[in-house]
Design a protein around this motif. Structure first.
Motif, PDB file in Angstrom:
ATOM      1  N   TRP A 166       0.825  -1.205   0.000  1.00  0.00           N
ATOM      2  CA  TRP A 166       0.000   0.000   0.000  1.00  0.00           C
ATOM      3  C   TRP A 166       0.865   1.262   0.000  1.00  0.00           C
ATOM      4  O   TRP A 166       0.463   2.289  -0.528  1.00  0.00           O
ATOM      5  N   GLN A 184      -0.836   5.641  -2.678  1.00  0.00           N
ATOM      6  CA  GLN A 184      -1.809   6.565  -2.105  1.00  0.00           C
ATOM      7  C   GLN A 184      -1.729   6.448  -0.585  1.00  0.00           C
ATOM      8  O   GLN A 184      -2.379   5.590   0.019  1.00  0.00           O
ATOM      9  N   LYS A 233      -2.895   8.180   1.880  1.00  0.00           N
ATOM     10  CA  LYS A 233      -4.131   8.357   2.637  1.00  0.00           C
ATOM     11  C   LYS A 233      -4.955   7.069   2.646  1.00  0.00           C
ATOM     12  O   LYS A 233      -5.474   6.656   3.692  1.00  0.00           O
ATOM     13  N   THR A 234      -5.068   6.420   1.509  1.00  0.00           N
ATOM     14  CA  THR A 234      -5.799   5.160   1.430  1.00  0.00           C
ATOM     15  C   THR A 234      -5.071   4.057   2.199  1.00  0.00           C
ATOM     16  O   THR A 234      -5.697   3.229   2.861  1.00  0.00           O
ATOM     17  N   LEU A 258      -5.752   4.544   5.860  1.00  0.00           N
ATOM     18  CA  LEU A 258      -7.116   4.112   6.160  1.00  0.00           C
ATOM     19  C   LEU A 258      -7.180   2.585   6.281  1.00  0.00           C
ATOM     20  O   LEU A 258      -7.825   2.047   7.188  1.00  0.00           O
TER      21      LEU A 258
END
Length: 107
Positions: free
Chosen positions: A55, A62, A64-65, A68
């Motif tokens: 990730w 990304q 931010k993703t 999360l």
């Protein structure tokens, strides 16, 4: 009250206050460092580790993703561990006469 009702009330109260202890003490330690734990955390969860690293270092990245996703994984894991911990303590109290070894009883 008659004698039968009084005897029934007393025996019900005595059974309610008595844990279902069967006299088995189990082992002296409770917990983590067994071969099953190393297998689960080292081998079975390897795809989760690879996915989490991907990730952040994969293309396109990304952050931010990815954060999360990490928050979701931590939340789900904490929910399962806390639930298993509480259930383990409850089973120890009801069936073994006290909480597992590292936890003093009564609290």
């Amino acid at each position: 009250m008659n004698f039968t009702a009084t005897a029934l009330d007393l025996s019900t109260a005595a059974l309610a206050n008595l844990p279902l202890y069967h006299g088995y003490s189990g082992s002296d330690i409770t917990g983590f460092p067994g071969p099953g734990s190393w297998l689960i955390f080292g081998v079975v969860l390897m795809p989760v580790y690879v996915m989490t690293v991907a990730w952040f270092v994969g293309k396109p990245s990304q952050p931010k993703t990815g954060l999360l996703g990490v928050v979701y994984l931590v939340g789900i894991t904490a929910q399962m561990w806390i639930g298993m911990f509480l259930l383990t303590v409850l089973i120890g109290i009801v069936f073994y006469g006290g909480a597992p070894e590292p936890i003093p009883w009564p609290f």
